[in-house]
Design a protein around this motif. Structure first.
Motif, short mmCIF file in Angstrom:
data_model
loop_
_atom_site.label_atom_id
_atom_site.label_comp_id
_atom_site.label_asym_id
_atom_site.label_seq_id
_atom_site.Cartn_x
_atom_site.Cartn_y
_atom_site.Cartn_z
N GLN A 9 0.83 -1.22 0.00
CA GLN A 9 0.00 0.00 0.00
C GLN A 9 0.86 1.26 0.00
O GLN A 9 1.91 1.29 0.62
N ASN A 19 7.27 -4.12 6.88
CA ASN A 19 7.02 -4.23 5.44
C ASN A 19 8.28 -4.70 4.72
O ASN A 19 8.23 -5.56 3.84
N GLN A 108 -8.52 -9.69 9.31
CA GLN A 108 -8.02 -8.32 9.19
C GLN A 108 -9.18 -7.33 9.07
O GLN A 108 -9.16 -6.26 9.68
N LYS A 112 -9.97 -4.37 11.74
CA LYS A 112 -9.96 -2.96 11.31
C LYS A 112 -11.34 -2.33 11.44
O LYS A 112 -11.46 -1.18 11.86
N ILE A 186 7.38 -9.29 12.10
CA ILE A 186 8.29 -8.42 12.85
C ILE A 186 7.43 -7.70 13.87
O ILE A 186 6.32 -7.23 13.55
N LYS A 195 2.28 -7.21 16.07
CA LYS A 195 3.12 -6.98 14.89
C LYS A 195 3.38 -5.49 14.71
O LYS A 195 2.53 -4.66 15.08
N ALA A 200 -1.37 0.28 14.01
CA ALA A 200 -1.57 -0.17 15.40
C ALA A 200 -0.41 0.20 16.32
O ALA A 200 -0.58 0.28 17.53
N1 AQP Z 1 5.07 -6.55 11.11
C1 AQP Z 1 5.19 -7.16 9.95
N2 AQP Z 1 5.99 -8.25 9.83
C2 AQP Z 1 6.12 -8.89 8.64
N3 AQP Z 1 5.49 -8.50 7.51
C3 AQP Z 1 4.68 -7.41 7.58
N4 AQP Z 1 3.93 -6.77 6.66
C4 AQP Z 1 3.30 -5.73 7.25
N5 AQP Z 1 3.63 -5.67 8.55
C5 AQP Z 1 4.49 -6.70 8.79
C6 AQP Z 1 3.85 -7.15 5.25
O1 AQP Z 1 4.11 -6.02 4.46
C7 AQP Z 1 3.47 -6.18 3.20
C8 AQP Z 1 2.81 -4.91 2.75
O2 AQP Z 1 1.74 -4.66 3.61
P1 AQP Z 1 0.57 -3.67 3.28
O3 AQP Z 1 0.88 -2.77 2.19
O4 AQP Z 1 -0.69 -4.42 3.21
O5 AQP Z 1 0.64 -2.87 4.54
P2 AQP Z 1 -0.13 -3.28 5.77
O6 AQP Z 1 -0.33 -4.74 5.96
O7 AQP Z 1 -1.33 -2.49 5.68
O8 AQP Z 1 0.95 -2.80 6.76
P3 AQP Z 1 0.56 -2.60 8.20
O9 AQP Z 1 1.55 -1.71 8.82
O10 AQP Z 1 0.35 -3.92 8.80
O11 AQP Z 1 -0.76 -1.78 8.00
P4 AQP Z 1 -2.05 -1.83 8.83
O12 AQP Z 1 -1.64 -1.31 10.16
O13 AQP Z 1 -2.96 -0.92 8.08
O14 AQP Z 1 -2.49 -3.26 8.87
C9 AQP Z 1 2.50 -7.34 3.36
O15 AQP Z 1 3.03 -8.47 2.71
C10 AQP Z 1 2.46 -7.57 4.85
O16 AQP Z 1 2.25 -8.92 5.17
#
Ligand code: AQP
Length: 332
Positions: A9, A19, A108, A112, A186, A195, A200
């Motif tokens: 994203q 990420n 998810q 959310k 991570i 995570k 969050a």
């Molecule tokens: N903590 C993490 N550990 C390993 N992989 C992670 N990813 C996200 N957080 C971790 C991986 O990053 C890729 C891109 O994710 P995205 O664009 O969908 O972003 P996201 O999942 O929206 O990232 P966030 O920070 O986790 O956002 P929110 O807080 O909105 O949910 C994916 O392959 C994801 O698995």
């Protein structure tokens, strides 16, 4: 060559360490062994409100970071999701194949939407995983390199591919998740039970790759560990220390076992100081390279235009076949 597809994203501005280690790092490696398609998923981004100018800037910024991380447009196809209209088109077909209850079980979405409240949750957020299904199936991907949080969405992709194939005849490849165990998740530096996540995490627990390197070093040094003193990899008993060891291991190429040995008898502070230095050495050139791509938007946009063209060639073929199978009357 097997094919991979993955997306990220453009919403957060900077990518965070989760990420990068969970996904983007694998993308870079897979360019050499796979026919790789990677996209910045701006259609997914608007499932929550976005300022248009910021979205545009963040989309370029995401692409610049992917190139800075090591994606090479000669060895992979890098594009912006909205540049390939077939994503939304196949997304609709997939929506019509998905059960309402089935979509409601996506964890998810549940997390959310519970945080946002029903009135602020869009239908787009509800069907987000179904659009992701379309992203993957359009390219007939064999594997999808993502973090652990995306596993359920890949399972949905397999279910819908099988359902479509069963109903209309073999059309889609069933993709497998590609989730290396070490970096699957991570954790937040301040709360290693959750995570690392842009929405969050607290600012102190979230390492943004484009932060000032000094600020990153400070976050690493103040990471939460435990009251014990032994540096040992034990994700259940010592989640904070284990998270730091994982990050250190991946960024330096040393095994976790070698690091445990190296830090035998040493204090947590030693590990944190060294990791802070490793992080600074990693983010400083990353930040500079990202800026170089941003300073030359014409080159960046031309890379993305070429990527979209390559992606469309594949996507259009899959969509045409899908439309024919479904029974849509050809438009000529
Ligand atoms: N903590 C993490 N550990 C390993 N992989 C992670 N990813 C996200 N957080 C971790 C991986 O990053 C890729 C891109 O994710 P995205 O664009 O969908 O972003 P996201 O999942 O929206 O990232 P966030 O920070 O986790 O956002 P929110 O807080 O909105 O949910 C994916 O392959 C994801 O698995």
């Amino acid at each position: 060559r097997p094919r991979v597809l993955s997306g990220i994203q453009p919403t957060a501005g900077s990518f965070h360490l989760g990420n990068y280690l969970g996904a983007v790092r694998q993308w870079v490696a897979l360019q050499d062994t796979h026919d790789a398609f990677y996209c910045v998923v701006d259609l997914h981004a608007i499932t929550v409100p976005q300022d248009p100018a910021e979205l545009r800037a963040n989309t370029r910024l995401a692409a610049a970071q992917l190139l800075a991380a090591g994606l090479d447009p000669e060895r992979c196809t890098l594009f912006i999701q909205s540049h390939v209209p077939e994503h939304a088109q196949l997304g609709w077909v997939m929506n019509c194949l998905t059960g309402f209850g089935e979509a409601s079980r996506m964890t998810q979405f549940k997390d959310k939407s519970a945080k946002q409240g029903a009135d602020r949750t869009t239908v787009g957020l509800f069907t987000y995983p179904v659009l992701q299904v379309a992203d993957i199936l359009l390219y007939q991907a064999d594997q999808v390199p993502v973090g652990e949080d995306q596993r359920q969405h890949i399972e949905l992709t397999r279910d819908l591919a099988e359902r479509f194939n069963g109903r209309y005849g073999q059309t889609f490849t069933l993709p497998a998740p590609y989730i290396p165990k070490e970096t699957a998740k991570i954790y937040d530096l301040q709360d290693p039970s959750v995570k690392m996540s842009k929405s969050a995490s607290t600012p102190k627990g979230l390492v943004n790759l484009l932060d000032e390197p000094k600020a990153t070093a400070k976050k690493v040094k103040s990471a939460v560990t435990d009251t014990d003193t032994v540096i040992r990899f034990d994700p259940v008993g010592k989640p904070g220390v284990s998270n730091l060891l994982t990050i250190m291991s991946v960024l330096t190429g040393s095994t976790v076992a070698a690091l445990e040995k190296e830090y035998e008898g040493k204090m947590y502070g030693a590990l944190k100081t060294d990791l802070a230095e490793v992080m600074v050495d990693f983010v400083t050139p990353f930040k500079d390279r990202t800026q170089e791509y941003l300073d030359d938007p014409e080159t960046l946009d031309s890379i993305l235009a070429k990527g979209a063209e390559k992606a469309r060639a594949v996507a259009a073929e899959t969509l045409a076949q899908t439309y024919a199978r479904v029974g849509f009357l050809p438009a000529k």
